[in-house]
Motif scaffolding. Structure first.
Motif, short mmCIF file in Angstrom:
data_model
loop_
_atom_site.label_atom_id
_atom_site.label_comp_id
_atom_site.label_asym_id
_atom_site.label_seq_id
_atom_site.Cartn_x
_atom_site.Cartn_y
_atom_site.Cartn_z
N PHE A 165 56.98 63.12 95.65
CA PHE A 165 56.20 62.25 96.23
C PHE A 165 56.62 61.89 97.66
N LEU A 166 57.88 61.71 98.19
CA LEU A 166 58.48 61.77 99.39
C LEU A 166 57.99 62.60 100.24
N GLY A 167 57.92 63.69 99.96
CA GLY A 167 57.71 65.03 100.75
C GLY A 167 56.00 65.00 101.02
N SER A 168 55.32 64.58 99.91
CA SER A 168 53.97 64.42 100.27
C SER A 168 53.53 63.34 101.15
N VAL A 169 54.14 62.31 101.05
CA VAL A 169 53.93 61.30 102.30
C VAL A 169 53.71 61.86 103.58
N LEU A 170 54.77 62.81 104.11
CA LEU A 170 54.78 63.25 105.31
C LEU A 170 53.42 64.37 105.34
N MET A 171 53.23 64.97 104.54
CA MET A 171 52.15 65.94 104.60
C MET A 171 50.80 64.93 104.72
N LEU A 172 50.36 64.04 104.12
CA LEU A 172 49.39 62.97 104.33
C LEU A 172 49.25 62.46 105.75
N VAL A 173 50.37 62.22 106.41
CA VAL A 173 50.54 61.89 107.82
C VAL A 173 50.17 62.80 108.54
N ALA A 174 50.58 64.14 108.33
CA ALA A 174 49.90 65.35 108.97
C ALA A 174 48.60 65.53 108.95
N LEU A 175 48.12 65.36 107.78
CA LEU A 175 46.66 65.55 107.36
C LEU A 175 45.69 64.67 108.30
N VAL A 176 46.24 63.40 108.22
CA VAL A 176 45.22 62.25 108.85
C VAL A 176 45.42 62.45 110.41
N PHE A 207 54.45 71.14 111.71
CA PHE A 207 55.05 72.17 110.82
C PHE A 207 56.13 71.66 109.93
N LEU A 208 56.89 70.60 110.72
CA LEU A 208 58.11 70.23 109.78
C LEU A 208 57.58 69.23 108.87
N ALA A 209 56.58 68.53 109.09
CA ALA A 209 55.97 67.58 107.81
C ALA A 209 55.56 68.44 106.62
N PHE A 210 54.81 69.46 107.00
CA PHE A 210 54.04 70.42 106.02
C PHE A 210 55.59 71.01 105.29
N LEU A 211 56.71 71.34 106.15
CA LEU A 211 57.73 72.09 105.52
C LEU A 211 58.45 71.29 104.49
N VAL A 212 58.66 69.81 104.72
CA VAL A 212 59.28 68.96 103.69
C VAL A 212 58.34 68.97 102.43
N ALA A 213 57.22 69.00 102.68
CA ALA A 213 56.25 68.55 101.42
C ALA A 213 56.34 70.13 100.68
N PHE A 214 56.15 71.20 101.14
CA PHE A 214 56.20 72.34 100.63
C PHE A 214 57.45 72.96 100.07
N ALA A 215 58.39 72.79 100.86
CA ALA A 215 59.81 73.25 100.72
C ALA A 215 60.30 72.51 99.42
N VAL A 216 59.85 71.40 99.07
CA VAL A 216 60.59 70.50 97.67
C VAL A 216 59.69 71.12 96.57
#
Length: 511
Positions: free
Chosen positions: A173-184, A212-221
């Motif tokens: 979930f924490l990784g997904s939050v950063l992905m949401l910020v990138a998508l917005v 890229f780093l926001a996606f990396l956290v979400a996808f790497a987890v």
């Protein structure tokens, strides 16, 4: 004609409808709820087959598209479609659903209706992740699939299921939050939530690096990559067999899929600048986690760490494309690495799922996963031993099995990038053989360990069907991978073109 059918919606929502009917039937229906779950799992698998048979292999365009307004105020659409990258993963998902339902037929005795419904809902949401072409829709599916898995581990898991469930949920979930910020942010840049529009939007280097780093956290987890991998062994150990199968066969692939759908085409310059980091993390997973697997005493933990090591090969295959391009090896070598990673994803889905099912067969009889409690299983379960050895050999990368094809393609492509990358990647063949054969030796062969092992009964009809289907898939892909790789070519070549086209230059020439 098939392109006019809402096949993707049918595959996604048939799962959900089936889950509702299973819940309405309830546990009081006896095997009725299970039969409903199996019927809908088979139906959705049958509905997904035309995605393969009707797929146009000569185009990189999205196929079987569906697009209707969902939230017009924010330009959000219910937009689905597949290409040669996502379509095989959808087939893998629907195939795994059938096997999980069959595998849990007798093993799950408490609340079986809720168990089956949770998996049907989860599979529908996973298909949605692989087919969503709207970022908001993708995020809804991405987050939604966590809930059924959370319940599966928390309700039907082992003694430490609460700890494992909370750890799994917090990491993802924490990784997904950063992905949401990138998508917005990408929405504000492009004025749309369309993922295909994101592929075309010009971005500066600083923007790309942060995205890229926001996606990396979400996808790497989700993959999981080292060092954010620690949730996976705990989740596998505590999850029921079906949960482990879906975690290994499907859920890990969603993180890798995210790199292909988002990171490479949306942030090509940042991907090129940080490819060294991705290659380093991937090689650490291959080598270090391979050694970690060697010392495990729990069969599930050993297979879990093996999964992390094999997924390291996948991300390596994805990110060596820039090094290959710099060395003048051409885009064909880069495409080979990505296709090898994709084949490895499909193969790992078959092999790891099969290995967890084999552990489940033993656990149902012995109620222990510790390696030291076994020995000489071949003497009382010869048919099971034959299947287990086949899947173990595939896990070790034996030629003629699916495990060899993807690994060989990635190692060959990595040699084009750097011989040292190839040498380190090839250690997976040595370490994989070491921990897999060591496991087989201690569990399957040797003298019978105790009276409980001597009294084990061999496979029943249900277990024959599940393991037999996976054995056919493993051998078929290993002997004849062309039908699988053929559907990927056009989409992978288009992805390589996108990943090697600088968006900084696009930004510079924009009027």
């Amino acid at each position: 004609m098939l392109a006019d059918w809402p096949l993707l919606s049918l595959v996604v929502w048939t799962h959900i409808v089936g889950a509702v009917l299973v819940l309405l039937a309830g546990d009081r229906a006896g095997t009725g709820a299970k039969r409903i779950a199996l019927a809908f799992a088979l139906l959705t698998f049958a509905l997904s087959i035309p995605l393969f048979t009707g797929f146009d292999r000569d185009t990189a365009l999205m196929q079987f598209e569906e697009r209707v307004p969902w939230i017009p105020t924010f330009d959000i659409y219910y937009h689905l479609g597949v290409d040669g990258i996502s379509m095989p993963l959808i087939l893998l998902t629907t195939f795994a659903t059938v096997l999980v339902v069959i595998a849990g037929w007798e093993a799950i005795r408490e609340r079986p209706a809720q168990y089956m419904a949770a998996f049907l809902i989860m599979e529908g949401l996973m298909v949605g992740v692989f087919s969503a072409l709207d970022a908001a829709l993708f995020y809804v599916f991405w987050e939604g699939m966590l809930i059924p898995m959370f319940l599966v581990i928390g309700m039907w898991g082992g003694p430490r299921r609460v700890y494992a469930t909370i750890k799994f949920f917090l990491y993802t979930f924490l990784g997904s939050v950063l992905m949401l910020v990138a998508l917005v942010y990408l929405y504000h840049k492009s004025g749309s939530f369309s993922i295909l529009d994101y592929h075309q939007v010009p971005l500066g280097m600083r923007e790309q690096l942060l995205i890229f780093l926001a996606f990396l956290v979400a996808f790497a987890v989700k993959v999981p990559m080292w060092p954010v991998h620690t949730w996976l062994p705990d989740a596998h150990v505590e999850a029921p067999t079906g949960g482990s199968v879906i975690l290994a066969a499907i859920m890990l692939k969603i993180g890798a899929y995210g790199f292909l759908r988002f990171s490479l085409p949306i942030t090509p310059d940042a991907s090129a600048a940080l490819d060294w980091l991705m290659i380093l993390l991937s090689l650490v997973a291959v080598v270090y986690i391979g050694f970690v697997a060697l010392v495990q005493e729990d069969m599930k933990k050993l297979i879990a760490y093996s999964s992390i090591a094999h997924m390291g090969l996948v991300t390596l295959g994805f990110f060596i494309l820039y090094t290959i391009a710099e060395r003048g090896e051409g885009l064909q070598g880069a495409a080979l690495g990505i296709e090898g990673g994709l084949v490895q994803m499909i193969s790992h889905g078959f092999v790891s799922g099969a290995l967890f099912l084999c552990v489940g067969v033993l656990y149902d009889r012995m109620h222990t996963r510790l390696i030291r409690d076994y020995g000489g299983v071949v003497n009382s379960m010869p048919a099971f031993a034959a299947f287990a050895v086949l899947f173990a050999m595939a896990n070790a990368g034996l030629p003629g099995t699916s495990g060899f094809v993807g690994e060989f393609m990635v190692i060959l492509a990595s040699f084009k990038a750097n011989p040292w990358f190839s040498a380190l990647a090839a250690t997976t063949l040595i370490l994989g053989a070491a921990y897999t054969l060591w496991l087989v030796k201690r569990v399957i062969f040797g003298p019978v360990a105790n009276e409980r092992v001597a009294a084990l009964r061999d496979l029943n009809a249900r277990e024959y069907v599940v393991l037999g289907a996976l054995a056919v898939a493993v051998v078929a892909v290993g002997v004849w991978p062309d039908p699988l790789t053929e559907v990927m070519h056009a989409s992978v070549e288009n992805l390589v073109q996108q990943a090697t086209t600088s968006k900084i230059q696009m930004l510079a020439v924009r009027p």
